[in-house]
Design a protein around this motif. Structure first.
Motif, PDB file in Angstrom:
ATOM      1  N   ARG A 230      -3.481 -62.184 -15.997  1.00  0.00           N
ATOM      2  CA  ARG A 230      -3.771 -63.412 -15.233  1.00  0.00           C
ATOM      3  C   ARG A 230      -2.914 -64.589 -15.682  1.00  0.00           C
ATOM      4  NH1 ARG A 230     -10.405 -63.033 -15.484  1.00  0.00           N
ATOM      5  NH2 ARG A 230     -10.647 -61.358 -13.915  1.00  0.00           N
ATOM      6  N   ARG A 232       0.089 -66.851 -15.868  1.00  0.00           N
ATOM      7  CA  ARG A 232       1.168 -67.062 -14.891  1.00  0.00           C
ATOM      8  C   ARG A 232       2.544 -67.036 -15.542  1.00  0.00           C
ATOM      9  NH1 ARG A 232      -1.271 -71.894 -11.011  1.00  0.00           N
ATOM     10  NH2 ARG A 232      -3.142 -70.744 -10.322  1.00  0.00           N
ATOM     11  N   SER A 233       2.620 -67.514 -16.766  1.00  0.00           N
ATOM     12  CA  SER A 233       3.902 -67.579 -17.451  1.00  0.00           C
ATOM     13  C   SER A 233       4.336 -66.187 -17.926  1.00  0.00           C
ATOM     14  CB  SER A 233       3.803 -68.522 -18.656  1.00  0.00           C
ATOM     15  OG  SER A 233       4.914 -68.369 -19.504  1.00  0.00           O
ATOM     16  N   ARG A 237       2.882 -63.933 -21.113  1.00  0.00           N
ATOM     17  CA  ARG A 237       2.459 -62.529 -21.015  1.00  0.00           C
ATOM     18  C   ARG A 237       3.230 -61.662 -22.014  1.00  0.00           C
ATOM     19  NH1 ARG A 237       2.635 -63.508 -15.396  1.00  0.00           N
ATOM     20  NH2 ARG A 237       4.644 -62.438 -15.259  1.00  0.00           N
TER      21      ARG A 237
END
Length: 315
Positions: A230, A232-233, A237
């Protein structure tokens, strides 16, 4: 714990460990390889521990557990390899009954703590990634110390139970162990007593010591994976998966070899496969852990450089 002759005790005063190779010509090669492996493992783990102590950035719960894991790795390889090297040098393969059981106790003590520490590290990653707002409160210094203390107590109970249980068996026949250290499966094969209860005990405690931690680790990382996906970057991640990937690699090696070792009790004769698994357990895994945790971690790499630079400056 001296053996007693007679109906209620063992008639064997010592065991013969065949070691890794029986050929005299290969024994010097084995000595050099494992002596170097021992030095590398001890040096690597102590370097990780030193890096954690000197680098303020590494004064976090994850590295607190990693430091404890490094101590365990040094202890685990020290329980088995120095005695094996000593037998190679002295050309004596006999091990007193009491020394064999002592080695078994400490091996299971340290391996048991390893099980729980790996679980604590997975829980730490779950809190850090899935519960960041309450992380500091849930994983404070008191909680960290309690998790380590409980790990030692549970592992001690497990190791003592197995050691006492094996000491009640009779050993009145062959005393040759086709291995390089004393462990439960090989001793079961030599006993002339009924070992059904011991096998049930090993299975039952194995479920508690390994099965429960595996379930907790899988559950923690399932939540972690969902949370990371989840993010976004892409960089975020990557960093999260990098940290978790190192730990999962260690978990896979540790539990994979343990399951293979202790769930093959139907085998009547010890095989060379058991020696290979023993090497993975006692040498390869402790030696790889520092590399796995530092290879892709810039903070650890920076701290290690500081430690090495400081040592060179002192010299």
């Amino acid at each position: 714990m001296e053996p007693e002759s007679g109906v209620n005790g063992t008639a064997i005063a010592e065991f013969i460990l065949l070691g890794l190779v029986e050929s005299p010509g290969l024994q010097p090669v084995v000595f050099v390889v494992f002596f170097v492996a021992y030095l590398v493992t001890v040096g690597g783990n102590l370097s990780i521990l030193a890096a954690i102590l000197v680098e303020p950035k590494l004064h976090t719960p994850m590295y607190f557990f990693l430091g404890n894991l490094s101590v365990l790795d040094v202890g685990c390889i020290s329980v088995t390899i120095p005695s094996m090297l000593g037998r190679l040098v002295s050309h004596k393969r006999t091990v007193p009954y009491g020394a064999c059981l002592t080695q078994l106790f400490f091996f299971h003590q340290l391996a048991g703590v390893d099980c729980f520490l790996l679980t604590a590290m997975a829980y730490d990653r779950f809190l850090a990634i899935c519960r960041p707002l309450t992380y500091s409160a849930c994983m404070n210094h008191t909680v960290q110390r309690m998790l380590v203390a409980v790990s030692w107590v549970c592992a001690f109970t497990n190791a003592l139970t197995h050691t006492v249980a094996i000491s009640t068996l009779n050993f009145c026949g062959p005393n040759v162990i086709n291995h390089f250290y004393c462990d439960l499966p090989q001793l079961f094969q030599l006993s002339c007593s009924n070992i059904q209860l011991n096998e049930l005990l090993l299975f039952g405690l194995g479920v508690l010591m390994a099965g429960a931690p595996v379930i907790l680790i899988v559950t923690s990382y399932t939540h972690v994976a969902i949370a990371v996906l989840r993010i976004r970057s892409a960089e975020g991640r990557k960093k999260a998966f990098s940290t978790c990937g190192s730990h999962l690699t260690v978990v896979g090696i540790f539990y994979g070899t343990d399951v293979f070792s202790y769930m093959r009790l139907g085998s009547v004769e010890a095989s060379d496969k058991d020696k290979g698994i023993g090497i993975l357990n006692t040498v390869i895994s402790p030696m790889l852990n520092p590399l796995i945790y530092s290879l892709r971690n810039p903070d650890v790499q920076c701290a290690l450089r500081r430690v090495l630079t400081r040592k060179q400056a002192m010299v």
